[in-house]
Write an enzyme that holds these catalytic residues in place. Structure first.
Site, mmCIF file in Angstrom:
data_model
loop_
_atom_site.group_PDB
_atom_site.id
_atom_site.type_symbol
_atom_site.label_atom_id
_atom_site.label_comp_id
_atom_site.label_asym_id
_atom_site.label_seq_id
_atom_site.Cartn_x
_atom_site.Cartn_y
_atom_site.Cartn_z
ATOM 1 N N ASP A 43 -69.813 -28.699 10.067
ATOM 2 C CA ASP A 43 -70.671 -28.596 11.238
ATOM 3 C C ASP A 43 -71.018 -27.154 11.559
ATOM 4 O O ASP A 43 -70.202 -26.255 11.384
ATOM 5 C CB ASP A 43 -69.959 -29.236 12.436
ATOM 6 N N ASP A 78 -77.055 -24.783 10.965
ATOM 7 C CA ASP A 78 -77.553 -24.424 12.293
ATOM 8 C C ASP A 78 -78.227 -23.066 12.176
ATOM 9 O O ASP A 78 -77.621 -22.026 12.382
ATOM 10 C CB ASP A 78 -76.415 -24.376 13.306
ATOM 11 N N GLU A 108 -80.282 -28.074 12.370
ATOM 12 C CA GLU A 108 -80.633 -27.738 13.747
ATOM 13 C C GLU A 108 -81.879 -26.867 13.658
ATOM 14 O O GLU A 108 -81.817 -25.720 13.230
ATOM 15 C CB GLU A 108 -79.502 -26.999 14.452
#
Length: 162
Positions: A43, A78, A108
């Site tokens: 993540d 991200d 993201e």
């Protein structure tokens, strides 16, 4: 780095790579004892952490060669602090490498208003939206990734199944 311990050097994300891979192998080993399937996801990999992402992806490729499946099920980039074009191009580059392994990519593509999206000069409690118009980012990302998915399906002979 946490799974490998704080005593190791992490200058180029070496400890983070080692820790992530060791944790993934641990989970897979214990899951066999319980007879349960494994879904592993990394993540929030920011641009400065791309060496970590590269290391995990290399481990996915090696594991896939031996076991026919990747070590991780999915990864998340991200790059919301990067310019839109760079963000999408980087995600497409990685997705192109991940797709043949069956790995999902979460990306993201803008500021979502979450805890990590602070830093606005209008106030620390407001999201920083200077990098994007979310509607444009989503349309661009959909267009780019849709073309890549179509290309992957053509490569696999499944273009009519979209």
């Amino acid at each position: 780095a946490y799974f490998a311990g704080k005593g190791l050097s992490n200058g180029n994300q070496e400890a983070s790579i080692l820790g992530a891979i060791a944790a993934a192998h641990h989970v897979r080993t214990v899951a066999k004892a319980y007879g349960v399937p494994v879904v592993l996801h990394s993540d929030h990999c920011a641009h400065k952490l791309l060496p970590w992402f590269d290391g995990m992806l290399a481990a996915d490729e090696a594991y896939f060669k031996e076991h026919g499946e990747p070590l991780f099920s999915s990864h998340m980039l991200d790059l919301s602090e990067e310019p839109k074009e760079e963000n999408i191009a980087t995600c497409v580059k990685y997705f192109t490498r991940m797709a043949p392994l069956g790995i999902w990519l979460e990306m993201e593509i803008g500021i979502t208003g979450g805890e990590e999206d602070v830093g606005n000069p209008e106030g620390e409690d407001k999201p920083n939206k200077k990098f994007y118009d979310p509607r444009v980012w989503v349309r661009e990302g959909e267009k780019t990734l849709t073309e890549r998915v179509k290309e992957a399906c053509r490569d696999l002979g499944n273009v009519d199944r979209l």
